[in-house]
Design a protein around this motif. Sequence first.
Motif, short mmCIF file in Angstrom:
data_model
loop_
_atom_site.label_atom_id
_atom_site.label_comp_id
_atom_site.label_asym_id
_atom_site.label_seq_id
_atom_site.Cartn_x
_atom_site.Cartn_y
_atom_site.Cartn_z
N ARG A 1 0.86 -1.17 0.00
CA ARG A 1 0.00 0.00 0.00
C ARG A 1 0.90 1.22 0.00
O ARG A 1 1.88 1.28 0.73
CB ARG A 1 -0.92 0.04 1.23
N TYR A 2 0.56 2.20 -0.82
CA TYR A 2 1.35 3.42 -0.90
C TYR A 2 1.41 4.08 0.48
O TYR A 2 0.40 4.47 1.04
CB TYR A 2 0.71 4.36 -1.92
N ALA B 1 2.80 2.47 3.24
CA ALA B 1 2.75 1.47 4.31
C ALA B 1 4.04 1.50 5.13
O ALA B 1 5.14 1.70 4.60
CB ALA B 1 2.57 0.08 3.72
N ARG C 1 -2.87 11.35 -1.85
CA ARG C 1 -2.96 9.89 -1.76
C ARG C 1 -2.08 9.32 -0.66
O ARG C 1 -2.28 8.18 -0.24
CB ARG C 1 -2.60 9.27 -3.11
N ALA D 1 -4.50 4.35 5.99
CA ALA D 1 -5.73 3.71 5.56
C ALA D 1 -6.91 4.21 6.39
O ALA D 1 -6.87 4.20 7.62
CB ALA D 1 -5.61 2.20 5.69
#
Length: 413
Positions: A66-67, A69, A376, A380
């Motif tokens: 995940r970008y 992480a 972005r 999360a």
Amino acid sequence: MLISRRALTVALAGVVSATTLSAQRPAAVRPLAPSEYLYLWTASADSSGPDFLAVYDVRDNAKAARYGALVTTVAVPGRGNGPHHTEHDMPADGRLFANGFRSGQSFVFDLRDPRAPRVETHFGDIAGLMHPHSFWRLPNGNLLSTFQMQHDAAGTAPGGLVELTPSATLVRSSSANRAPASRSDRPYSAAILSNIDRVVVTTSDMDKADSTRNVQLWRLSDLSLQRTIELPLGPHFEGYRSAEPRVLSDGKTVLVSTFNCGLFLLDGLRSATPSARMVASFPRKPGTSCAVPVVAGKYYLITVPAWSAVVSLDISDPAHPREVSRVTLGPDDVPHWIGIEPNHRRVVITGYQAMKTRVLLATFNATTGALTLDERFRAAGNTEPGMRLENITWPHGGTGAGIPHGAVFSRSR
């Protein structure tokens, strides 16, 4: 088949001409790939927990889980080191120096395997000099470090400059506690101009006990202090608290920022009478300081807390910087440290007050100088951009909040 002498001459001339043109044509430069990892030198908000280096995955592709992480962390010895400055760019040898200014201990991280970082060594006082602050790579691969202070018979005195190997072994040192230096001149940061055998050194006191307008010129070859330049006062005392000198892309021009939000151009560095002039200034917010800049081609990026912003200046004409863009954060955010990706596509931002435990990314357009918040890059489920180093079970143990300061992108592969 017979070939006439004239035809052969013409043919050979064509080959020679083509070869010559090919030799003259510059080889295509392969664009740098994006960085894969982001390193955050982080203080533990819980005084019982260790300080640590955090590694984040910033690969923007299918390989990343995940970008943004969290990959791992590595804790350092001791408690309350006060993580402060790292090197500003990830060095080629994969060893990153980082200072814990409060304790006076500095650490060398081996990051050759980003997913398994380790502390290679750490060190404190060297050659009687204390509290290293900034680290800069020399052309020979060694490091030049500013040390803020030392003790003498009169108390705490200015420190000096130290050259270290990548494994933190002393090569040479030189004290700043000698004429023509003032006792208030604490070596803070540096800009290396190896082509003219000079080092530009700023002199802010991290303890804030003294404040000067001095910038020093040292000779690189023997680490001798040559001259001291006094920055102009400025209408709002912008000349005080010299902070970060930066060499521009021509390799010979130096801009010096101050914590009092002035920007100064140094003139005549090759001459016997160097000088400085103020070329830009920014408003100040009480209790804050303008801080770390980066140079990206013809652009100069700097944090301006009064605007809660990172500002992009066009410095094609260094005597007349011109703002082209800014990325504005929250009203209570105080941006302090910025670092740029090797390909100049992204900028990392850490700071104080409302962003004390937060790290942000901005995108940067190296052609236009435009800055934009990277929306972005967020945890999360979070509604705000960026990562807060809170409510995390850290790989090294503990759940206390982290306070990032120095931040560096990995080298492009």
